[in-house]
Design a protein around this motif. Structure first.
Motif, PDB file in Angstrom:
ATOM      1  N   LYS A  60      30.771  26.955  44.417  1.00  0.00           N
ATOM      2  CA  LYS A  60      31.639  26.805  43.469  1.00  0.00           C
ATOM      3  C   LYS A  60      30.764  26.741  42.244  1.00  0.00           C
ATOM      4  O   LYS A  60      29.690  26.505  41.917  1.00  0.00           O
ATOM      5  CB  LYS A  60      32.002  25.219  43.615  1.00  0.00           C
ATOM      6  CG  LYS A  60      32.802  24.707  42.502  1.00  0.00           C
ATOM      7  CD  LYS A  60      33.393  23.224  42.737  1.00  0.00           C
ATOM      8  CE  LYS A  60      34.362  22.832  41.883  1.00  0.00           C
ATOM      9  NZ  LYS A  60      34.829  21.486  42.281  1.00  0.00           N
ATOM     10  N   ASP A  61      31.562  27.491  41.099  1.00  0.00           N
ATOM     11  CA  ASP A  61      30.863  27.716  39.651  1.00  0.00           C
ATOM     12  C   ASP A  61      31.273  26.369  38.990  1.00  0.00           C
ATOM     13  O   ASP A  61      32.203  25.995  38.730  1.00  0.00           O
ATOM     14  CB  ASP A  61      31.594  28.754  39.013  1.00  0.00           C
ATOM     15  CG  ASP A  61      30.820  28.960  37.709  1.00  0.00           C
ATOM     16  OD1 ASP A  61      30.423  28.015  37.215  1.00  0.00           O
ATOM     17  OD2 ASP A  61      31.126  30.195  37.295  1.00  0.00           O
TER      18      ASP A  61
ATOM     19  N   ALA B  55      30.695  25.556  35.865  1.00  0.00           N
ATOM     20  CA  ALA B  55      31.451  25.632  34.627  1.00  0.00           C
ATOM     21  C   ALA B  55      33.066  25.871  35.031  1.00  0.00           C
ATOM     22  O   ALA B  55      33.763  25.343  34.287  1.00  0.00           O
ATOM     23  CB  ALA B  55      30.915  27.016  33.804  1.00  0.00           C
ATOM     24  N   SER B  56      33.287  26.740  35.661  1.00  0.00           N
ATOM     25  CA  SER B  56      34.878  27.127  35.945  1.00  0.00           C
ATOM     26  C   SER B  56      35.515  26.421  36.997  1.00  0.00           C
ATOM     27  O   SER B  56      36.862  26.430  37.106  1.00  0.00           O
ATOM     28  CB  SER B  56      35.150  28.663  36.121  1.00  0.00           C
ATOM     29  OG  SER B  56      34.270  28.779  37.572  1.00  0.00           O
ATOM     30  N   ASN B  57      34.861  25.703  37.766  1.00  0.00           N
ATOM     31  CA  ASN B  57      35.147  24.950  39.095  1.00  0.00           C
ATOM     32  C   ASN B  57      35.921  26.092  40.116  1.00  0.00           C
ATOM     33  O   ASN B  57      36.839  25.400  40.843  1.00  0.00           O
ATOM     34  CB  ASN B  57      36.096  23.902  38.598  1.00  0.00           C
ATOM     35  CG  ASN B  57      35.251  22.718  38.343  1.00  0.00           C
ATOM     36  OD1 ASN B  57      34.509  22.397  38.551  1.00  0.00           O
ATOM     37  ND2 ASN B  57      36.092  22.052  37.220  1.00  0.00           N
ATOM     38  N   ALA B  58      35.598  27.158  40.014  1.00  0.00           N
ATOM     39  CA  ALA B  58      36.031  28.381  40.874  1.00  0.00           C
ATOM     40  C   ALA B  58      35.198  28.805  42.069  1.00  0.00           C
ATOM     41  O   ALA B  58      34.108  28.488  41.791  1.00  0.00           O
ATOM     42  CB  ALA B  58      36.485  29.676  40.436  1.00  0.00           C
ATOM     43  N   TRP B  59      35.655  28.630  43.147  1.00  0.00           N
ATOM     44  CA  TRP B  59      35.174  29.051  44.387  1.00  0.00           C
ATOM     45  C   TRP B  59      35.078  30.580  44.445  1.00  0.00           C
ATOM     46  O   TRP B  59      35.896  31.290  44.497  1.00  0.00           O
ATOM     47  CB  TRP B  59      35.654  28.554  45.599  1.00  0.00           C
ATOM     48  CG  TRP B  59      35.602  27.006  45.485  1.00  0.00           C
ATOM     49  CD1 TRP B  59      36.335  26.113  44.954  1.00  0.00           C
ATOM     50  CD2 TRP B  59      34.643  26.006  46.044  1.00  0.00           C
ATOM     51  NE1 TRP B  59      36.012  25.050  45.183  1.00  0.00           N
ATOM     52  CE2 TRP B  59      34.680  24.898  45.910  1.00  0.00           C
ATOM     53  CE3 TRP B  59      33.430  26.621  46.986  1.00  0.00           C
ATOM     54  CZ2 TRP B  59      33.973  23.816  46.325  1.00  0.00           C
ATOM     55  CZ3 TRP B  59      32.703  25.339  47.252  1.00  0.00           C
ATOM     56  CH2 TRP B  59      32.890  24.101  47.039  1.00  0.00           C
ATOM     57  N   SER B  60      33.856  31.016  44.956  1.00  0.00           N
ATOM     58  CA  SER B  60      33.620  32.567  45.057  1.00  0.00           C
ATOM     59  C   SER B  60      32.436  32.763  45.959  1.00  0.00           C
ATOM     60  O   SER B  60      31.982  31.901  46.336  1.00  0.00           O
ATOM     61  CB  SER B  60      33.425  33.364  43.868  1.00  0.00           C
ATOM     62  OG  SER B  60      32.367  32.839  43.280  1.00  0.00           O
TER      63      SER B  60
END
Length: 375
Positions: free
Chosen positions: A153-154, A156-161
């Motif tokens: 999880k990033d 800063a962006s709360n995005a998972w990748s």
């Protein structure tokens, strides 16, 4: 059946025993530390310990809490090695779920020495369990990723990748039972075997070499779906090698799943793995049936009714691709076509056969010599 490296196993067992004794000797310190990480709780007494084989994966645990209704224990805190008591290692603190393992509900009570599905199990019991397993698998399948590996999880962006290489059950076994160098895990498929005592004679080495290369040649014929060839096999899906009844807790009265454990080997991988029904519908896989003196026909006869109940149909297994140590056993019993001898190998594999045999015999002699000194 592949015999694991005796030296690697003994070394690992010795290291485990030493580490376990150190941890158990620091029980009060650990209990106080855990209490300090739980807001509002006073120090608690050490009650018991439960032995597992591996670690939890913190990232996937948090992902499932955020994105699904899959029951995983609530994460309370986590610590890296440098901040842990006596630097024992990284760990997480989570809620304790007191229930029974699903495997205890499903196993045959008449066969306490082996883990087999109860042949007389009530069909309604399986329906209740299978409905929940299907729901979990569908929830995992809904997410798409563009790479194979571990998710992160990033902040800063709360995005998972996917940002890191995968860690699978088989990779862990290669490192701990075959001494495969951790820093040499490739991002591409494995091309060689490093375990020195994989073969004890030249004929066995030839058979294992041929079976593995012919298995690899069959991958495109039996395993890759046409839908994914034109799109670089994307999207990739979440899949856990260790998702099985031994790692699922249930309420014995209602049969409701209360916790899914040991998710550290969850990665994003080709969707074909997620397309298939669970390999553990009989609790034991096809390799276990073969090793215990049964035939593949006996496995299929027992598996098909449960398969019909779970998905009504299944076209093929992906089990052998996830079991690198005993590919030759499953290949010889399930996938061998025609003569399936050296003449069926492609030119590159045929040229490499004898050098491989010589290498394995040299390694086997060195391993025998080291075992005599070590054991």
């Amino acid at each position: 059946m592949t015999i694991f490296d005796e030296i690697a196993e003994k070394t690992g067992d010795d290291q485990w025993e030493e580490w376990k004794n150190q941890v158990l000797g620091a029980r009060d310190e650990i209990a106080a530390f855990v209490a300090s990480r739980r807001q509002g709780d006073e120090a608690r007494e050490f009650i018991n310990w439960f032995e597992g084989s591996f670690n939890f994966c913190l990232q996937i645990l948090k992902f499932l809490h955020e994105q699904t209704t899959i029951p995983v224990p609530r994460l309370i805190s986590w610590v890296l090695t440098e901040n842990s008591p006596q630097k024992f290692g990284p760990f997480i603190i989570s809620d304790f779920v007191k229930r029974v393992h699903l495997s205890n509900i499903l196993k045959d009570p008449a066969n306490r020495q082996r883990l087999y599905l109860n042949p007389n199990i009530d069909r309604r019991t399986l329906d209740i369990i299978f409905d929940q397993i299907a729901d979990i698998m569908l929830q995992l399948f809904q997410f798409n990723f563009d790479h194979i590996g571990a998710i992160l999880k990033d902040p800063a962006s709360n995005a998972w990748s996917v940002t890191r290489r995968p860690l699978t059950y088989s990779m862990n076994e290669l490192a701990t039972t075959a001494f495969y160098p951790i820093d040499k895990f490739p991002t591409a498929p494995f091309k060689s075997l490093t375990q020195r005592n994989l073969s004890t004679n030249a004929e066995n080495a030839r058979e294992r070499y041929i079976a593995r290369h012919l298995f690899a040649q069959l991958v495109n014929k039996y395993y890759i779906d046409d839908d994914y060839i034109d799109d670089d096999y994307r999207p990739f899906k979440l899949f856990c090698d260790d998702f099985r009844p031994q790692n699922i807790l249930v309420d014995p009265k209602t049969l409701r799943i209360t916790a899914v454990l040991n998710l550290e080997f969850t990665n994003t991988i080709p969707a074909q793995f997620s397309h298939k029904p669970p390999w553990w519908l009989l609790l034991a896989g096809p390799d276990s049936y073969l090793f215990r003196g049964h035939t593949i026909e006996e496995f299929v006869a027992a598996f098909e009714p449960r398969l019909e109940q779970f998905l009504q149909a299944m076209q093929r297994f992906n089990y052998a691709a996830r079991k690198p140590f005993d590919v030759d056993v499953l290949f010889d019993n399930c996938l061998k076509e025609g003569g399936a001898g050296v003449e069926w190998l492609d030119e590159e594999a045929r040229v490499g056969l004898e050098p491989f045999v010589q290498m394995k015999m040299k390694q086997s002699k060195a391993n025998d010599s080291d075992c005599t000194k070590f054991l």
